[in-house]
Design a protein around this motif. Structure first.
Motif, PDB file in Angstrom:
ATOM      1  N   ALA A  71      69.466 110.539  43.231  1.00  0.00           N
ATOM      2  CA  ALA A  71      70.328 111.654  42.832  1.00  0.00           C
ATOM      3  C   ALA A  71      69.779 112.976  43.348  1.00  0.00           C
ATOM      4  CB  ALA A  71      70.456 111.699  41.309  1.00  0.00           C
ATOM      5  N   ALA A  72      68.468 113.137  43.276  1.00  0.00           N
ATOM      6  CA  ALA A  72      67.855 114.386  43.721  1.00  0.00           C
ATOM      7  C   ALA A  72      68.033 114.586  45.222  1.00  0.00           C
ATOM      8  CB  ALA A  72      66.373 114.399  43.362  1.00  0.00           C
ATOM      9  N   PHE A  73      67.709 113.556  46.001  1.00  0.00           N
ATOM     10  CA  PHE A  73      67.867 113.687  47.445  1.00  0.00           C
ATOM     11  C   PHE A  73      69.341 113.773  47.834  1.00  0.00           C
ATOM     12  CE2 PHE A  73      63.444 112.096  47.561  1.00  0.00           C
ATOM     13  CZ  PHE A  73      62.908 113.042  48.430  1.00  0.00           C
TER      14      PHE A  73
ATOM     15  N   ILE B 124      60.586 105.070  50.476  1.00  0.00           N
ATOM     16  CA  ILE B 124      61.117 106.295  51.085  1.00  0.00           C
ATOM     17  C   ILE B 124      62.390 105.983  51.856  1.00  0.00           C
ATOM     18  CG2 ILE B 124      60.669 108.115  52.770  1.00  0.00           C
ATOM     19  CD1 ILE B 124      57.683 107.855  52.070  1.00  0.00           C
ATOM     20  N   HIS B 125      62.349 104.955  52.683  1.00  0.00           N
ATOM     21  CA  HIS B 125      63.527 104.595  53.480  1.00  0.00           C
ATOM     22  C   HIS B 125      64.688 104.180  52.579  1.00  0.00           C
ATOM     23  CE1 HIS B 125      62.132 104.616  57.751  1.00  0.00           C
ATOM     24  NE2 HIS B 125      60.945 104.605  57.159  1.00  0.00           N
TER      25      HIS B 125
ATOM     26  N   GLY C 192      67.943 106.496  52.381  1.00  0.00           N
ATOM     27  CA  GLY C 192      69.147 105.813  52.849  1.00  0.00           C
ATOM     28  C   GLY C 192      70.235 105.812  51.793  1.00  0.00           C
ATOM     29  N   ALA C 193      69.859 105.539  50.529  1.00  0.00           N
ATOM     30  CA  ALA C 193      70.833 105.546  49.435  1.00  0.00           C
ATOM     31  C   ALA C 193      71.397 106.941  49.191  1.00  0.00           C
ATOM     32  CB  ALA C 193      70.187 105.008  48.161  1.00  0.00           C
TER      33      ALA C 193
ATOM     34  N   ALA D 212      64.197 113.396  58.085  1.00  0.00           N
ATOM     35  CA  ALA D 212      65.475 112.694  58.041  1.00  0.00           C
ATOM     36  C   ALA D 212      66.586 113.700  58.310  1.00  0.00           C
ATOM     37  CB  ALA D 212      65.682 112.020  56.683  1.00  0.00           C
ATOM     38  N   THR D 213      67.773 113.166  58.561  1.00  0.00           N
ATOM     39  CA  THR D 213      68.915 113.995  58.947  1.00  0.00           C
ATOM     40  C   THR D 213      70.093 113.720  58.038  1.00  0.00           C
ATOM     41  OG1 THR D 213      68.188 113.928  61.240  1.00  0.00           O
ATOM     42  CG2 THR D 213      70.453 114.603  60.867  1.00  0.00           C
TER      43      THR D 213
END
Length: 288
Positions: free
Chosen positions: A133-135, A196-197, A201-202, A285-286
């Motif tokens: 949720a944060a990311f 992390i991935h 990704g999620a 990441a992008t």
């Protein structure tokens, strides 16, 4: 303050822990600032870009980002009112005008949609109750094609100050310190690159890359000064409080932890002070 999800972190960083880090901001910068060049190089901030610094603390990385984004703008976001007060004062001393700070929980803070070109963080993103949720919230605040760069703790076995605590536990009956993990927030919650991935990704990030990096940090002038500094942090104070109030030698738990820390830290004394290596992941990441 607006909505808070990380209530335990909010209480800690607006209580004794926040006051400790605010008062000793320069000491903690000396521990972590070796990662600044790596973080800024990975972020590749352009002169006109809009930057979000997540978990900015006393704002050292925020001010550095403002220097890179000389014609842009920078927002530092953090839970801690004491540290943000310090950040604002330091930015004012440097005459930085295109910089602002807000108190908020990155999981739910109402950030402007597509309001930033790049997000950065130096060890400020390991403590989310819900990292996806944060990311996700941070990602929505980035423009399409925007990017994120951050450093987070990696395998604790590669970090020298963790080895110091292991040496202390070998001589004192201290319980393991909860560093978090994949199931909850904590300093090592993102230590596994697979996590992390999965998390990024999620949260709809792409081109996720993790690079192992290391940097030395200065913990004090000598072993005793470094021991006093480390003992002042909340987690170590808590561990010391779990010992008996006084041992057979009449020393308090804090006295015994301080002495054990100083003994372990003596191996890392150099003419320039006590230096210990921290191992981390440098993550980029992008946002599609």
């Amino acid at each position: 303050m607006r909505q808070i999800v990380n209530s335990q972190q909010f209480e800690a960083w607006n209580g004794e822990e926040g006051q400790h880090w605010s008062t000793r901001y320069d000491r903690w910068n000396a521990v972590n600032e070796g990662f600044n060049p790596l973080l800024l190089e990975a972020a590749a901030i352009g002169p006109g870009e809009r930057v979000l610094d997540v978990g900015c603390g006393a704002g050292q990385t925020t001010r550095l980002a403002a220097g890179a984004a000389a014609k842009g703008s920078v927002l530092g976001l953090d839970l801690s009112a004491p540290m943000l007060a310090r950040a604002r004062a330091l930015a004012a001393e440097e005459g930085l005008e295109r910089i602002a700070f807000e108190q908020g929980d990155a999981q739910v803070h109402p950030l402007p949609t597509a309001g930033f070109d790049v997000a950065i963080s130096r060890f400020g993103i390991m403590f989310f109750e819900d990292p996806v949720a944060a990311f996700g919230n941070i990602g929505r605040a980035l423009r399409p094609g925007g990017r994120i760069a951050f450093v987070c703790m990696s395998d604790p076995a590669r970090t020298e100050w963790v080895q110091v605590f292991d040496a202390v536990r070998a001589v004192l009956p201290l319980p393991p310190q909860d560093g978090g993990g994949p199931s909850g927030p904590g300093m090592f919650s993102l230590a596994d690159p697979a996590v992390i991935h999965r998390v990024l990704g999620a949260a709809a990030f792409t081109d996720v890359r993790t690079e192992p990096v290391e940097a030395p940090g200065r913990f004090g002038r000598d072993a005793w000064d470094a021991a006093d500094h480390v003992l002042g942090s909340g987690p170590v104070r808590h561990l010391a409080s779990l010992l008996d109030p006084a041992g057979t030698d009449g020393r308090t738990g804090a006295d015994r932890v301080r002495a054990a820390l100083a003994t372990a830290l003596a191996a890392y004394e150099r003419p320039t002070g006590v230096h210990l290596r921290t191992a981390a992941w440098l993550v980029t990441a992008t946002r599609p």
